[in-house]
Design a protein around this motif. Structure first.
Motif, PDB file in Angstrom:
ATOM      1  N   HIS A 163       8.170  -2.507   7.951  1.00 17.88           N
ATOM      2  CA  HIS A 163       7.327  -1.521   7.205  1.00 17.88           C
ATOM      3  C   HIS A 163       8.166  -0.311   7.894  1.00 17.88           C
ATOM      4  O   HIS A 163       8.650   0.632   6.459  1.00 17.88           O
ATOM      5  CB  HIS A 163       6.508  -0.921   7.646  1.00 17.88           C
ATOM      6  CG  HIS A 163       4.893  -1.712   7.321  1.00 17.88           C
ATOM      7  ND1 HIS A 163       4.757  -2.986   7.667  1.00 17.88           N
ATOM      8  CD2 HIS A 163       4.286  -1.136   6.287  1.00 17.88           C
ATOM      9  CE1 HIS A 163       4.461  -2.994   6.598  1.00 17.88           C
ATOM     10  NE2 HIS A 163       3.701  -2.308   6.305  1.00 17.88           N
TER      11      HIS A 163
ATOM     12  N   HIS B 254       5.677   2.851   3.705  1.00 11.90           N
ATOM     13  CA  HIS B 254       4.647   4.081   4.101  1.00 11.90           C
ATOM     14  C   HIS B 254       5.860   5.111   3.831  1.00 11.90           C
ATOM     15  O   HIS B 254       6.017   5.950   5.237  1.00 11.90           O
ATOM     16  CB  HIS B 254       3.544   3.840   4.538  1.00 11.90           C
ATOM     17  CG  HIS B 254       3.166   2.540   4.405  1.00 11.90           C
ATOM     18  ND1 HIS B 254       2.292   2.402   3.303  1.00 11.90           N
ATOM     19  CD2 HIS B 254       2.788   1.704   5.948  1.00 11.90           C
ATOM     20  CE1 HIS B 254       1.377   1.296   3.707  1.00 11.90           C
ATOM     21  NE2 HIS B 254       1.627   0.968   5.093  1.00 11.90           N
TER      22      HIS B 254
ATOM     23  N   GLU C 227      -4.997   8.989   1.378  1.00 13.70           N
ATOM     24  CA  GLU C 227      -4.429   8.727   1.456  1.00 13.70           C
ATOM     25  C   GLU C 227      -4.052   6.793   2.051  1.00 13.70           C
ATOM     26  O   GLU C 227      -2.526   6.567   1.499  1.00 13.70           O
ATOM     27  CB  GLU C 227      -3.999   9.912   3.125  1.00 13.70           C
ATOM     28  CG  GLU C 227      -4.015  10.610   2.951  1.00 13.70           C
ATOM     29  CD  GLU C 227      -2.167  10.970   2.069  1.00 13.70           C
ATOM     30  OE1 GLU C 227      -1.538  10.051   2.399  1.00 13.70           O
ATOM     31  OE2 GLU C 227      -2.117  12.138   1.468  1.00 13.70           O
TER      32      GLU C 227
ATOM     33  N   ALA D  14      -1.451   4.014   0.471  1.00 10.09           N
ATOM     34  CA  ALA D  14      -0.685   3.526   1.702  1.00 10.09           C
ATOM     35  C   ALA D  14      -1.294   2.268   1.251  1.00 10.09           C
ATOM     36  O   ALA D  14       0.046   1.058   0.998  1.00 10.09           O
ATOM     37  CB  ALA D  14      -1.207   3.584   2.827  1.00 10.09           C
TER      38      ALA D  14
ATOM     39  N   GLU E  94       0.812   0.944  -1.057  1.00 10.63           N
ATOM     40  CA  GLU E  94       2.150   0.699  -1.396  1.00 10.63           C
ATOM     41  C   GLU E  94       2.475  -0.907   0.082  1.00 10.63           C
ATOM     42  O   GLU E  94       3.620  -1.395  -0.338  1.00 10.63           O
ATOM     43  CB  GLU E  94       2.343   1.578  -0.033  1.00 10.63           C
ATOM     44  CG  GLU E  94       2.650   2.932  -1.034  1.00 10.63           C
ATOM     45  CD  GLU E  94       2.872   3.829   0.057  1.00 10.63           C
ATOM     46  OE1 GLU E  94       3.143   5.502  -0.157  1.00 10.63           O
ATOM     47  OE2 GLU E  94       2.751   3.828   1.433  1.00 10.63           O
ATOM     48  N   ASP E  95       1.245  -1.302   0.378  1.00  8.67           N
ATOM     49  CA  ASP E  95       0.988  -2.705   0.642  1.00  8.67           C
ATOM     50  C   ASP E  95       1.019  -3.360  -0.485  1.00  8.67           C
ATOM     51  O   ASP E  95       2.169  -4.380  -0.059  1.00  8.67           O
ATOM     52  CB  ASP E  95       0.281  -2.972   1.411  1.00  8.67           C
ATOM     53  CG  ASP E  95       0.631  -2.205   3.025  1.00  8.67           C
ATOM     54  OD1 ASP E  95       1.835  -2.423   3.326  1.00  8.67           O
ATOM     55  OD2 ASP E  95      -0.312  -1.451   3.836  1.00  8.67           O
TER      56      ASP E  95
END
Length: 163
Positions: A30, A36, A136, A140, A143-144
Protein backbone atom coordinates in the motif's frame (compact mmCIF):
# COMPACT_ATOMS: atom_id res chain seq x y z
CA UNK A 1 -20.40 5.41 27.92
CA UNK A 2 -18.72 6.19 24.61
CA UNK A 3 -20.95 6.63 21.57
CA UNK A 4 -19.69 5.66 18.14
CA UNK A 5 -20.39 6.71 14.59
CA UNK A 6 -20.49 3.50 12.54
CA UNK A 7 -20.30 3.11 8.78
CA UNK A 8 -20.56 -0.20 6.90
CA UNK A 9 -19.53 -0.48 3.26
CA UNK A 10 -19.58 -3.48 0.91
CA UNK A 11 -17.40 -3.69 -2.19
CA UNK A 12 -17.29 -6.51 -4.71
CA UNK A 13 -13.86 -7.16 -6.20
CA UNK A 14 -13.18 -9.42 -9.20
CA UNK A 15 -10.39 -11.38 -7.52
CA UNK A 16 -10.10 -14.50 -5.39
CA UNK A 17 -10.57 -14.10 -1.62
CA UNK A 18 -6.98 -15.16 -0.82
CA UNK A 19 -5.63 -12.50 -3.17
CA UNK A 20 -7.96 -9.81 -1.79
CA UNK A 21 -7.09 -10.70 1.82
CA UNK A 22 -3.38 -10.61 0.99
CA UNK A 23 -3.66 -7.20 -0.67
CA UNK A 24 -5.67 -5.70 2.20
CA UNK A 25 -3.11 -7.03 4.72
CA UNK A 26 -0.03 -5.82 2.78
CA UNK A 27 0.89 -2.40 4.15
CA UNK A 28 4.28 -2.36 2.41
CA UNK A 29 2.51 -2.72 -0.93
CA UNK A 30 0.00 0.00 0.00
CA UNK A 31 2.84 2.39 0.81
CA UNK A 32 5.02 1.55 -2.21
CA UNK A 33 2.16 1.61 -4.74
CA UNK A 34 0.49 4.63 -3.06
CA UNK A 35 -2.81 2.73 -3.12
CA UNK A 36 -4.48 5.29 -0.84
CA UNK A 37 -3.05 8.76 -1.57
CA UNK A 38 -5.05 10.37 1.27
CA UNK A 39 -3.68 7.97 3.91
CA UNK A 40 -0.23 7.66 5.41
CA UNK A 41 0.96 4.44 7.05
CA UNK A 42 4.00 3.59 9.13
CA UNK A 43 4.60 0.06 10.39
CA UNK A 44 5.88 0.03 13.98
CA UNK A 45 5.92 -3.75 14.53
CA UNK A 46 5.19 -6.83 12.45
CA UNK A 47 3.83 -10.07 13.93
CA UNK A 48 2.75 -13.34 12.31
CA UNK A 49 -0.90 -12.59 13.14
CA UNK A 50 -0.89 -8.83 12.54
CA UNK A 51 0.97 -5.63 13.18
CA UNK A 52 1.13 -2.37 15.07
CA UNK A 53 1.02 0.67 12.78
CA UNK A 54 0.36 4.38 12.54
CA UNK A 55 -2.31 5.71 10.21
CA UNK A 56 -2.82 9.39 9.42
CA UNK A 57 -5.89 10.72 7.65
CA UNK A 58 -7.71 14.02 7.43
CA UNK A 59 -11.42 13.92 8.30
CA UNK A 60 -13.58 17.02 8.51
CA UNK A 61 -10.43 19.05 7.92
CA UNK A 62 -8.70 17.64 11.01
CA UNK A 63 -5.50 15.59 10.72
CA UNK A 64 -6.10 12.42 12.70
CA UNK A 65 -3.18 10.25 13.78
CA UNK A 66 -3.81 6.85 15.35
CA UNK A 67 -1.76 3.87 16.42
CA UNK A 68 -3.55 0.64 15.49
CA UNK A 69 -3.17 -2.91 16.70
CA UNK A 70 -4.02 -5.29 13.88
CA UNK A 71 -5.17 -8.88 14.32
CA UNK A 72 -5.50 -11.16 11.32
CA UNK A 73 -7.69 -14.17 12.10
CA UNK A 74 -7.18 -17.67 10.72
CA UNK A 75 -9.99 -17.02 8.19
CA UNK A 76 -8.14 -13.93 6.91
CA UNK A 77 -10.50 -11.37 8.43
CA UNK A 78 -8.78 -8.26 9.74
CA UNK A 79 -9.53 -6.26 12.91
CA UNK A 80 -7.76 -2.97 13.56
CA UNK A 81 -8.21 -1.27 16.95
CA UNK A 82 -7.02 2.27 17.62
CA UNK A 83 -5.05 2.00 20.86
CA UNK A 84 -3.63 5.51 20.83
CA UNK A 85 -4.47 8.79 19.15
CA UNK A 86 -7.38 10.85 17.92
CA UNK A 87 -9.80 7.92 17.52
CA UNK A 88 -8.64 5.75 20.43
CA UNK A 89 -11.15 2.96 20.95
CA UNK A 90 -12.32 3.14 17.34
CA UNK A 91 -11.97 0.23 14.96
CA UNK A 92 -11.86 -0.99 11.39
CA UNK A 93 -13.06 -4.47 10.45
CA UNK A 94 -12.55 -6.21 7.13
CA UNK A 95 -14.41 -9.40 6.21
CA UNK A 96 -13.96 -11.32 2.96
CA UNK A 97 -16.51 -13.66 1.41
CA UNK A 98 -16.34 -15.50 -1.92
CA UNK A 99 -19.14 -14.19 -4.12
CA UNK A 100 -19.84 -14.50 -7.82
CA UNK A 101 -21.37 -11.63 -9.75
CA UNK A 102 -22.78 -12.05 -13.25
CA UNK A 103 -21.09 -15.45 -13.44
CA UNK A 104 -17.68 -14.09 -12.49
CA UNK A 105 -15.93 -15.28 -9.33
CA UNK A 106 -14.89 -12.61 -6.88
CA UNK A 107 -14.87 -11.44 -3.29
CA UNK A 108 -17.37 -9.38 -1.31
CA UNK A 109 -15.47 -7.18 1.13
CA UNK A 110 -17.40 -5.87 4.15
CA UNK A 111 -15.74 -2.88 5.79
CA UNK A 112 -17.01 -1.59 9.14
CA UNK A 113 -15.60 1.59 10.65
CA UNK A 114 -16.46 2.70 14.20
CA UNK A 115 -15.22 6.07 15.41
CA UNK A 116 -15.76 7.40 18.93
CA UNK A 117 -17.80 10.57 19.25
CA UNK A 118 -16.86 13.40 21.61
CA UNK A 119 -19.25 13.32 24.61
CA UNK A 120 -20.74 16.81 24.33
CA UNK A 121 -20.80 17.56 20.61
CA UNK A 122 -20.92 13.97 19.36
CA UNK A 123 -24.65 13.87 18.62
CA UNK A 124 -24.36 17.16 16.72
CA UNK A 125 -21.47 16.13 14.48
CA UNK A 126 -22.41 12.45 14.06
CA UNK A 127 -24.38 12.86 10.78
CA UNK A 128 -21.58 14.94 9.22
CA UNK A 129 -18.88 12.54 10.45
CA UNK A 130 -20.79 9.50 9.15
CA UNK A 131 -21.21 11.22 5.76
CA UNK A 132 -17.47 12.05 5.57
CA UNK A 133 -16.41 8.55 6.67
CA UNK A 134 -18.81 6.92 4.18
CA UNK A 135 -17.35 9.07 1.39
CA UNK A 136 -13.75 8.23 2.38
CA UNK A 137 -14.33 4.48 2.86
CA UNK A 138 -16.05 4.25 -0.54
CA UNK A 139 -13.09 6.00 -2.16
CA UNK A 140 -10.57 3.78 -0.35
CA UNK A 141 -12.47 0.61 -1.30
CA UNK A 142 -12.46 1.68 -4.95
CA UNK A 143 -8.70 2.31 -4.71
CA UNK A 144 -8.19 -1.26 -3.43
CA UNK A 145 -10.51 -2.56 -6.17
CA UNK A 146 -8.49 -0.71 -8.82
CA UNK A 147 -5.24 -2.01 -7.35
CA UNK A 148 -6.47 -5.61 -7.48
CA UNK A 149 -8.39 -5.53 -10.77
CA UNK A 150 -6.37 -3.08 -12.87
CA UNK A 151 -2.85 -2.91 -11.45
CA UNK A 152 -2.91 -6.61 -10.70
CA UNK A 153 -1.78 -7.11 -7.14
CA UNK A 154 0.54 -10.15 -6.92
CA UNK A 155 -1.21 -13.36 -5.87
CA UNK A 156 1.64 -14.11 -3.44
CA UNK A 157 0.94 -15.11 0.14
CA UNK A 158 0.23 -12.22 2.52
CA UNK A 159 3.22 -10.69 4.33
CA UNK A 160 1.05 -10.14 7.43
CA UNK A 161 1.36 -6.40 7.67
CA UNK A 162 -1.30 -3.77 8.09
CA UNK A 163 -3.21 -1.96 5.39
Amino acid sequence: MTRFAEVVHHEWIAAAPAQVRAQFADLDHHVQANVHPKLRFEVLERRPDGARFVQEVSLLGILQRDVFERRIAADGSIDDLSVEGFNQGGSLRFRFEPKARDGQAGTEVAITIRLPLPPVIGPVIEPLLRWQVRKEVQAAALEDKFDLEQRGYPAAAPRMVAA
